[in-house]
Design a protein around this motif. Structure first.
Motif, mmCIF file in Angstrom:
data_model
loop_
_atom_site.group_PDB
_atom_site.id
_atom_site.type_symbol
_atom_site.label_atom_id
_atom_site.label_comp_id
_atom_site.label_asym_id
_atom_site.label_seq_id
_atom_site.Cartn_x
_atom_site.Cartn_y
_atom_site.Cartn_z
ATOM 1 N N GLY A 1 -120.589 49.349 -22.283
ATOM 2 C CA GLY A 1 -121.944 49.370 -22.424
ATOM 3 C C GLY A 1 -122.317 48.270 -21.164
ATOM 4 N N ARG A 2 -121.170 48.081 -20.506
ATOM 5 C CA ARG A 2 -121.383 47.142 -19.029
ATOM 6 C C ARG A 2 -119.908 47.222 -18.251
ATOM 7 N N PRO A 3 -119.697 46.769 -17.147
ATOM 8 C CA PRO A 3 -118.549 47.090 -16.278
ATOM 9 C C PRO A 3 -117.501 45.960 -17.193
ATOM 10 N N TRP A 4 -116.090 46.227 -16.795
ATOM 11 C CA TRP A 4 -115.423 45.679 -17.635
ATOM 12 C C TRP A 4 -114.913 44.430 -16.446
ATOM 13 N N VAL A 5 -114.681 43.195 -17.113
ATOM 14 C CA VAL A 5 -114.390 42.093 -16.071
ATOM 15 C C VAL A 5 -113.139 41.600 -16.457
ATOM 16 N N ALA A 6 -112.520 41.407 -15.223
ATOM 17 C CA ALA A 6 -111.281 40.607 -15.275
ATOM 18 C C ALA A 6 -111.575 39.315 -14.849
ATOM 19 N N ASP A 7 -111.007 38.278 -15.439
ATOM 20 C CA ASP A 7 -111.235 36.898 -15.153
ATOM 21 C C ASP A 7 -110.049 35.989 -15.122
ATOM 22 N N GLY A 8 -110.205 34.798 -14.614
ATOM 23 C CA GLY A 8 -109.428 33.593 -14.680
ATOM 24 C C GLY A 8 -109.364 32.639 -13.376
ATOM 25 N N PRO A 9 -108.674 31.760 -13.418
ATOM 26 C CA PRO A 9 -108.745 30.738 -12.511
ATOM 27 C C PRO A 9 -108.229 31.268 -11.121
ATOM 28 N N VAL A 10 -108.961 30.530 -10.037
ATOM 29 C CA VAL A 10 -108.277 31.288 -8.854
ATOM 30 C C VAL A 10 -107.122 30.245 -8.440
ATOM 31 N N MET A 11 -105.873 31.084 -7.965
ATOM 32 C CA MET A 11 -104.970 30.412 -7.863
ATOM 33 C C MET A 11 -104.599 30.320 -6.263
ATOM 34 N N GLN A 12 -103.615 29.362 -5.891
ATOM 35 C CA GLN A 12 -103.353 29.566 -4.640
ATOM 36 C C GLN A 12 -102.273 30.500 -4.122
ATOM 37 N N GLY A 13 -102.814 31.298 -3.170
ATOM 38 C CA GLY A 13 -101.905 32.367 -2.725
ATOM 39 C C GLY A 13 -101.089 32.194 -1.725
ATOM 40 N N GLU A 14 -100.564 33.326 -1.082
ATOM 41 C CA GLU A 14 -99.957 33.387 0.107
ATOM 42 C C GLU A 14 -100.859 33.372 1.438
ATOM 43 N N GLN A 15 -101.982 33.413 1.214
ATOM 44 C CA GLN A 15 -102.943 33.136 2.283
ATOM 45 C C GLN A 15 -103.019 34.476 3.401
ATOM 46 N N ASN A 16 -102.260 35.488 2.867
ATOM 47 C CA ASN A 16 -102.111 36.578 3.739
ATOM 48 C C ASN A 16 -103.491 37.108 4.219
ATOM 49 N N GLY A 17 -104.265 37.242 3.286
ATOM 50 C CA GLY A 17 -105.533 37.892 3.493
ATOM 51 C C GLY A 17 -106.308 37.153 4.439
ATOM 52 N N ARG A 18 -106.301 35.833 4.290
ATOM 53 C CA ARG A 18 -107.005 35.056 5.506
ATOM 54 C C ARG A 18 -106.382 35.450 6.842
ATOM 55 N N LYS A 19 -105.244 35.606 6.824
ATOM 56 C CA LYS A 19 -104.484 35.917 8.250
ATOM 57 C C LYS A 19 -105.066 37.096 8.861
ATOM 58 N N PHE A 20 -105.204 37.957 7.928
ATOM 59 C CA PHE A 20 -105.908 39.287 8.327
ATOM 60 C C PHE A 20 -107.224 39.676 8.582
ATOM 61 N N GLY A 21 -107.851 38.547 8.353
ATOM 62 C CA GLY A 21 -109.370 38.717 8.352
ATOM 63 C C GLY A 21 -110.087 39.006 7.188
ATOM 64 N N TYR A 22 -109.531 39.090 5.985
ATOM 65 C CA TYR A 22 -109.952 39.254 4.697
ATOM 66 C C TYR A 22 -109.418 38.429 3.633
ATOM 67 N N PRO A 23 -110.128 36.921 3.594
ATOM 68 C CA PRO A 23 -109.680 35.999 2.694
ATOM 69 C C PRO A 23 -109.989 36.392 1.120
ATOM 70 N N THR A 24 -108.870 36.297 0.415
ATOM 71 C CA THR A 24 -109.005 36.668 -1.081
ATOM 72 C C THR A 24 -109.149 35.379 -1.970
ATOM 73 N N ALA A 25 -109.666 35.745 -3.447
ATOM 74 C CA ALA A 25 -109.633 34.670 -4.348
ATOM 75 C C ALA A 25 -108.578 35.618 -5.411
ATOM 76 N N ASN A 26 -107.720 34.809 -5.492
ATOM 77 C CA ASN A 26 -106.681 35.424 -6.353
ATOM 78 C C ASN A 26 -106.537 34.823 -7.842
ATOM 79 N N THR A 27 -106.161 35.746 -8.757
ATOM 80 C CA THR A 27 -105.857 35.236 -10.086
ATOM 81 C C THR A 27 -104.931 36.119 -10.882
ATOM 82 N N ASN A 28 -104.185 35.765 -11.672
ATOM 83 C CA ASN A 28 -103.181 36.414 -12.496
ATOM 84 C C ASN A 28 -104.236 36.665 -13.758
#
Length: 307
Positions: free
Chosen positions: A182-209
């Motif tokens: 009845g609504r979109p499925w939501v994946a959630d969690g705390p934003v964790m420190q990643g490898e920051q590869n996305g930022r290097k490529f111009g696409y910063p990401t918020a990562n969660t397990n």
């Protein structure tokens, strides 16, 4: 939040409610029908009783993650539907060993003091799943409380069920899961420190397990993102998987929010999975991967406008 972690030692104000009883993972249309039946049957408080952890997790702890909701989100959704309280019945060896009659007498009558119980037509309970909805109704008549058995509820062309939602997510069909939920499925969690590869490529990401949440099909999704359970849903694109191009690791959800570059490490993120775009791929070079990421952004924007 009026959530009780046991059925024993409850305050008098929490006992005597009309109870919706079941697992309630995902809170789909079938669950909401059971809750509505409990609300309509009772003259006083209306509450929900569920099992924590789910019996499946107790009996098969080595199975892949399967929860559609984290317990906190489930409870929040239940209370948002108008329940006065949530009872998390502890599922452990003691609970698993109770016969159907012991469960009814000790948990529902002596513990919760139920005035009425509503369940789905396929509800099973007691040692070895020995009890069923009709058995509950029989015990209710003997012990002085009413029982409502809610018949099958359809979503699309199939039964509205948590199993169907899980199958859709694992198949890369978030639209089907959303139709059943009845609504979109939501994946959630705390934003964790990643490898920051996305930022290097111009696409910063918020990562969660995702942890104990069900793992959807690996790949790239059009998504909407919200931070700290508040504010507007922001459009974006996300990858769930093991990043085969930059180095395999445990599955991680990496969400790129369009036109956003804030520092949100440690904050809570919610990611609505709107549409599956493509499987996770291995690229020969980072340059080829970056080109594809640009295409993914364009495709995600199209999907989000259409949704």
């Amino acid at each position: 939040m009026p959530v009780f972690a046991d059925y024993r030692g409850l305050p008098a104000s929490a006992r005597g409610a009309s109870i919706a009883l079941g697992n309630f993972d995902g809170l789909h249309a079938g669950h909401r029908a059971v809750m509505s039946a409990a609300r309509e049957a009772g003259e006083g408080a209306f509450s929900v009783a569920t099992f924590e952890p789910p019996p499946h997790a107790y009996f098969r702890p080595m199975d892949p993650p399967f929860r559609i909701f984290r317990p906190e989100r489930r409870n929040e959704a239940i209370l948002g539907e108008g329940a006065d309280a949530v009872f998390e019945l502890p599922f452990n060896g003691e609970m698993a060993s109770k016969t159907d009659e012991e469960f009814v007498r000790q948990v529902l009558v002596d513990g919760l003091g139920v005035s009425h119980v509503s369940v789905g037509f396929d509800f099973r309970f007691g040692r070895g799943r020995m009890g069923h909805a009709q058995r509950l109704a029989s015990l209710g008549r003997a012990l002085g409380f009413g029982v409502t058995i809610v018949e099958e509820v359809k979503a699309l062309s199939e039964k509205a069920s948590s199993t169907a939602i899980r199958q859709a997510l694992r198949a890369g069909e978030p639209e089907v899961a959303a139709e059943i939920l009845g609504r979109p499925w939501v994946a959630d969690g705390p934003v964790m420190q990643g490898e920051q590869n996305g930022r290097k490529f111009g696409y910063p990401t918020a990562n969660t397990n995702l942890g104990e949440l069900i793992h959807p099909k690996h790949g790239v999704y059009a998504v909407r993102v919200r931070i700290d359970r508040d504010g507007d849903w922001m459009p974006g694109v996300a990858n769930f998987g093991r990043t085969p191009t930059t180095g395999l690791r445990d599955p991680l959800l990496e969400a790129h929010i369009f036109d956003f570059d804030g520092d949100i490490y440690g904050r809570w993120i919610e990611v609505q999975m709107i549409a599956y775009l493509r499987p996770e791929l291995h690229f020969e070079t980072v340059e080829l991967m970056t080109v594809q990421m640009g295409k993914d952004v364009i495709e995600a924007k199209k999907k989000l406008v259409a949704s």
